[in-house]
Design an enzyme around this catalytic site. Structure first.
Site, PDB file in Angstrom:
ATOM      1  N   ASP A 179       9.874   0.198 -11.124  1.00 25.05           N
ATOM      2  CA  ASP A 179      10.872  -0.680 -10.479  1.00 25.05           C
ATOM      3  C   ASP A 179      11.114  -1.914 -11.351  1.00 25.05           C
ATOM      4  O   ASP A 179      12.254  -2.363 -11.505  1.00 25.05           O
ATOM      5  CB  ASP A 179      10.395  -1.139  -9.091  1.00 25.05           C
ATOM      6  CG  ASP A 179      10.894  -0.240  -7.963  1.00 25.05           C
ATOM      7  OD1 ASP A 179      11.000   0.976  -8.192  1.00 25.05           O
ATOM      8  OD2 ASP A 179      11.174  -0.747  -6.865  1.00 25.05           O
ATOM      9  N   ASP A 239      -1.606  -5.643 -15.798  1.00 24.82           N
ATOM     10  CA  ASP A 239      -1.021  -6.976 -15.585  1.00 24.82           C
ATOM     11  C   ASP A 239      -0.316  -7.456 -16.856  1.00 24.82           C
ATOM     12  O   ASP A 239       0.794  -8.005 -16.807  1.00 24.82           O
ATOM     13  CB  ASP A 239      -2.066  -7.983 -15.081  1.00 24.82           C
ATOM     14  CG  ASP A 239      -3.370  -7.974 -15.867  1.00 24.82           C
ATOM     15  OD1 ASP A 239      -3.544  -7.103 -16.747  1.00 24.82           O
ATOM     16  OD2 ASP A 239      -4.218  -8.842 -15.608  1.00 24.82           O
ATOM     17  N   LYS A 244      -6.333  -0.451 -15.640  1.00 22.55           N
ATOM     18  CA  LYS A 244      -7.021  -1.692 -15.262  1.00 22.55           C
ATOM     19  C   LYS A 244      -8.505  -1.443 -15.509  1.00 22.55           C
ATOM     20  O   LYS A 244      -9.343  -1.528 -14.607  1.00 22.55           O
ATOM     21  CB  LYS A 244      -6.704  -2.023 -13.786  1.00 22.55           C
ATOM     22  CG  LYS A 244      -7.162  -3.394 -13.332  1.00 22.55           C
ATOM     23  CD  LYS A 244      -6.368  -4.545 -13.907  1.00 22.55           C
ATOM     24  CE  LYS A 244      -6.982  -5.883 -13.496  1.00 22.55           C
ATOM     25  NZ  LYS A 244      -6.345  -7.035 -14.162  1.00 22.55           N
ATOM     26  N   TYR A 248      -2.295   7.142  -3.653  1.00 23.75           N
ATOM     27  CA  TYR A 248      -1.297   7.766  -2.789  1.00 23.75           C
ATOM     28  C   TYR A 248      -1.886   8.962  -2.029  1.00 23.75           C
ATOM     29  O   TYR A 248      -1.414   9.300  -0.947  1.00 23.75           O
ATOM     30  CB  TYR A 248      -0.108   8.280  -3.615  1.00 23.75           C
ATOM     31  CG  TYR A 248       0.965   7.256  -3.890  1.00 23.75           C
ATOM     32  CD1 TYR A 248       0.692   6.087  -4.579  1.00 23.75           C
ATOM     33  CD2 TYR A 248       2.280   7.488  -3.483  1.00 23.75           C
ATOM     34  CE1 TYR A 248       1.695   5.170  -4.850  1.00 23.75           C
ATOM     35  CE2 TYR A 248       3.282   6.577  -3.759  1.00 23.75           C
ATOM     36  CZ  TYR A 248       2.979   5.422  -4.439  1.00 23.75           C
ATOM     37  OH  TYR A 248       3.975   4.518  -4.705  1.00 23.75           O
ATOM     38  N   ASP A 263       4.567   3.401 -10.071  1.00 24.51           N
ATOM     39  CA  ASP A 263       5.568   3.067  -9.052  1.00 24.51           C
ATOM     40  C   ASP A 263       6.046   1.633  -9.267  1.00 24.51           C
ATOM     41  O   ASP A 263       7.252   1.359  -9.295  1.00 24.51           O
ATOM     42  CB  ASP A 263       4.932   3.215  -7.656  1.00 24.51           C
ATOM     43  CG  ASP A 263       5.900   2.845  -6.549  1.00 24.51           C
ATOM     44  OD1 ASP A 263       7.056   3.305  -6.608  1.00 24.51           O
ATOM     45  OD2 ASP A 263       5.519   2.084  -5.643  1.00 24.51           O
TER      46      ASP A 263
HETATM   47  C1  IPM Z   1       9.382   6.124  -5.726  1.00 22.73           C
HETATM   48  C2  IPM Z   1       9.351   5.629  -4.306  1.00 22.73           C
HETATM   49  C3  IPM Z   1       8.327   6.421  -3.514  1.00 22.73           C
HETATM   50  C4  IPM Z   1       6.966   6.207  -4.173  1.00 22.73           C
HETATM   51  C5  IPM Z   1       8.258   6.079  -2.000  1.00 22.73           C
HETATM   52  C6  IPM Z   1       9.604   6.283  -1.339  1.00 22.73           C
HETATM   53  C7  IPM Z   1       7.177   6.851  -1.295  1.00 22.73           C
HETATM   54  O1  IPM Z   1       9.097   4.265  -4.264  1.00 22.73           O
HETATM   55  O2  IPM Z   1       9.682   7.314  -5.935  1.00 22.73           O
HETATM   56  O3  IPM Z   1       9.110   5.340  -6.627  1.00 22.73           O
HETATM   57  O4  IPM Z   1       6.284   5.213  -3.873  1.00 22.73           O
HETATM   58  O5  IPM Z   1       6.590   7.032  -5.004  1.00 22.73           O
HETATM   59 MG    MG Z   2       9.031   3.350  -6.167  1.00 22.02          MG
END
Ligand code: IPM
Ligand code: MG
Length: 360
Positions: A251, A223, A191, A142, A247
């Site tokens: 999710d 993975d 990884k 990032y 990240d």
């Molecule tokens: C998160 C989001 C952010 C990230 C984006 C919006 C830049 O997906 O906070 O997980 O990738 O960190």
């Molecule tokens: Mg995210």
């Protein structure tokens, strides 16, 4: 107590979910005798529209001077074609970096009331899901150099992933300490069979593990972790991982909770200043329709009270109120089930606020 909170509503559903969190914070302030002074800062696409940049320097200064920061969400298709330097997400990354928010805690808990809302089978999540993702937030790909150039007549893009040992060590310590306060189990995700950053990550975590003999430590490849989260989520207590892996895995893990709309997060620095935000995005398709789930943001506000202001009873009250509202069968669209009562974003916030006033 008197606290100044920088409020960053952002884009899409951001302003709607933030309004509900503020509604809840106001009820907490009245009930427990606190004063919260809110300072609103434009961030993301709305700031690009207004000022041409995703956050103004004075907005950044307001965040730095506050006792805490509460964020909704940034971004949307309207700003997808902005140059990389002024994209909405750039402001979020800049706040994380400038405030030194290297430790992102993403608690992933299944509310038992929502077991049927998760896309996973009830027997998979039936053992209960209660894990904490500790994501490194100010390093890795990032924040490496990003370049797009033309090589041999062809566009070529490069993103550098870099980690210095001290960056790994400080997030490692947060993870070991977090595990110590929970069930004492830590899995570090990397990884290391491919990446040098992961090999340094793993070596550093192993060195630290000797200092935390009371924490049961192991490594897992990213993975395999993606698979195990779905296959057997109850094996996880604390997961520590680098920025991009965190990240993606957070999710994925959010689906264990029923909906990504339920998941809060805290981004912490080595000092007292932190930022609190739901892990989901700005959901432009839902914006302005009173359809968003504000609970991830409301639970983020609870984390803020707990971590930033040491207001444990107040945080407990918010979490308890969320349980009460779910027990009573109220659901936003993302967690709707047969037999439940559908409500919009604003009503969900009101229900939680009212439940707080009912707690003794
Ligand atoms: C998160 C989001 C952010 C990230 C984006 C919006 C830049 O997906 O906070 O997980 O990738 O960190
Ligand atoms: Mg995210």
């Amino acid at each position: 107590m008197n606290k100044t909170i920088a409020i960053l509503p952002g884009d899409g559903i951001g302003p709607e979910i933030i309004a509900e969190a503020v509604k809840v914070l106001d009820v907490i302030a009245a009930k427990y005798g606190h004063t919260f002074d809110y300072q609103t800062v434009d961030i993301g696409g709305c700031a690009i529209d207004r000022y041409g940049v995703p956050i103004l320097e004075e907005g950044m200064a307001t965040c730095k001077a506050a006792d805490s920061v509460l964020l909704g969400a940034v971004g949307g298709p309207k700003w997808d074609s902005c140059p990389p330097d002024i994209r909405p997400e750039r402001a979020l990354l800049a706040v994380r970096k400038e405030l030194g928010l290297f430790a992102n805690l993403r608690p992933t808990r299944l509310f038992p009331q929502l077991a049927a809302a998760s896309p996973l089978r009830e027997e998979t999540i039936g053992q209960g899901v209660d894990l904490m993702i500790v994501r490194e937030l100010t390093g890795g790909v990032y924040f490496g150099t990003h370049t797009t150039e033309t090589v041999d007549g062809e566009p070529k893009a490069t993103d550098i992933m870099a980690y210095a040992e001290h960056e790994i060590e400080r997030i490692g310590r947060v993870a070991f300490e977090t595990a110590r306060k929970r069930r004492g189990n830590l899995i570090s995700v990397d990884k290391a069979n491919v990446l040098d950053t992961s090999r340094l990550w793993r070596a550093t975590m192993h060195r630290l593990s000797a200092e935390y003999p009371d924490v049961q430590y192991s490594d897992m490849l990213v993975d395999a972790t993606a698979m195990q989260l779905i296959r057997n989520p109850s094996q996880f207590d604390v997961i520590v991982t680098e920025n991009l892996f965190g990240d993606i895995l957070s999710d994925e893990a959010s689906m264990l909770t029923g909906s990504i709309g339920m998941m809060p997060s805290a981004s912490l620095s080595s000092g007292t200043l932190g930022m609190y935000e739901p892990i989901h995005g700005s959901a432009p398709d839902l914006a302005g329709q009173d359809k968003a789930n504000p609970l991830g943001t409301i639970l983020s506000a609870a984390m803020m009270l707990r971590y930033a202001f040491s207001m444990a009873a107040e945080a407990d009250a918010i979490e308890c109120a969320v349980h009460m509202v779910l027990d009573a069968g109220y659901r936003t669209g993302d967690i709707m089930q047969e037999g439940c009562t559908p409500v919009g974003c604003a009503q969900m916030g009101t229900l939680v606020a009212d439940a707080i006033t009912q707690i003794g």
